[in-house]
Design a protein around this motif. Sequence first.
Motif, short mmCIF file in Angstrom:
data_model
loop_
_atom_site.label_atom_id
_atom_site.label_comp_id
_atom_site.label_asym_id
_atom_site.label_seq_id
_atom_site.Cartn_x
_atom_site.Cartn_y
_atom_site.Cartn_z
N LYS A 189 -4.10 -3.04 3.40
CA LYS A 189 -2.50 -3.38 3.77
C LYS A 189 -1.91 -4.66 3.33
CE LYS A 189 -2.81 -1.01 8.31
NZ LYS A 189 -3.13 -0.98 9.53
N CYS B 259 0.80 -6.63 7.79
CA CYS B 259 -0.46 -6.36 7.02
C CYS B 259 -1.49 -5.82 8.07
CB CYS B 259 -0.87 -7.84 6.30
SG CYS B 259 0.42 -8.49 5.09
N CYS C 5 -0.83 0.94 12.78
CA CYS C 5 -0.24 0.52 11.40
C CYS C 5 1.38 0.19 11.39
CB CYS C 5 -0.69 1.50 10.45
SG CYS C 5 -2.45 2.16 10.19
N LYS D 195 2.90 -2.16 9.26
CA LYS D 195 2.88 -1.78 7.74
C LYS D 195 3.98 -1.00 7.45
CE LYS D 195 0.15 1.31 6.03
NZ LYS D 195 -1.09 2.08 5.90
#
Length: 339
Positions: free
Chosen positions: A53, A80, A136, A139
Amino acid sequence: MTLPSHVPLVVATRNAHVERIHWGSVAVVDACGALLAHAGDPHAWVFSRSTLKPFQALPFVRDGGPHHFGFTDAEMALACASHGGEDIHVDAVTRMLAKIGMAESDLRCGVHMPDHYGENNLPPRGSLFDQRHHNCSGKHTGFLGYCCMHGYARASYLERDHPLQREIGQTVARLSGLADSELWYGIDGCSAPNIGMPLSRLAMMWAKLATGESGAGASADAALARIFAAMAAHPRMVSGTGRCDLALADASGGDWVAKVGADGVHTIGVRSTGIGVAVKMADGDFSAVYATTIAVLRQLGLPLDVEGTPLAKWANPLLRNVRGIEVGQLKATVELTWA
């Protein structure tokens, strides 16, 4: 298919008898790629999973995305992250989406129950979750920000041939010292392309993240340094309450950043020594991964107090049944071989 030469790293005992053996490998590498220590097969090919990431965020940071959209360092850290879906994380994703002019529906990561819930911590009855709760989502918001900044198609931002994903692939190839054609490609749990490489190259990338020495020019170095600094300053955004990565980061006082990935991958970049550590547990067991990482850090001579700290629950923990009776122990047996 070539199988890696993993070795036993952790055993689980029951009444002092070995019941389970967890096999895997460890690589300890500097930013130049020199193998300093290892266990098992340090060059075993592995998918990087969520340990990738920070490097997936690198094109966005390198091109000035955080400044362009006014992202804070905490929000950069979330880009990240494999976050726990706590309110602090969901609220930050909501702000980030507003800053780039996107909505939750523009994300393509899917929905799962927030990671901070579990068997002994169920969500309240009637709870509703959306893509912002996905570990996530930070991200993916960074992905969308990159597309908005450059005028790229947003609906297809996860396609392997999308300009964003091509740039990420080229970035990883440069940092790993491999040609893009040499990298493994697969689809991650959040539907983004994920990249595989030798464990030692993954460790080298994390050493570069810790040192800011990418070899790709001053701008890339500055971007790496900024990502590491944001993750080190905001470890709760990178993981979450009660998580091992948070406990490891807190124990270091900002000297290292830890990042877990699915299926037993764990990485650490240590700023003071300029090293990267990558662990792969063959069976993907997280408890075994964390016990191994803690044992490796101790063997590396890094200052790591465990007793009486949040890390104690992951360092050779006692195993108990549902009544709380002690039935065994998870023990790290990893022994590093020095180069």
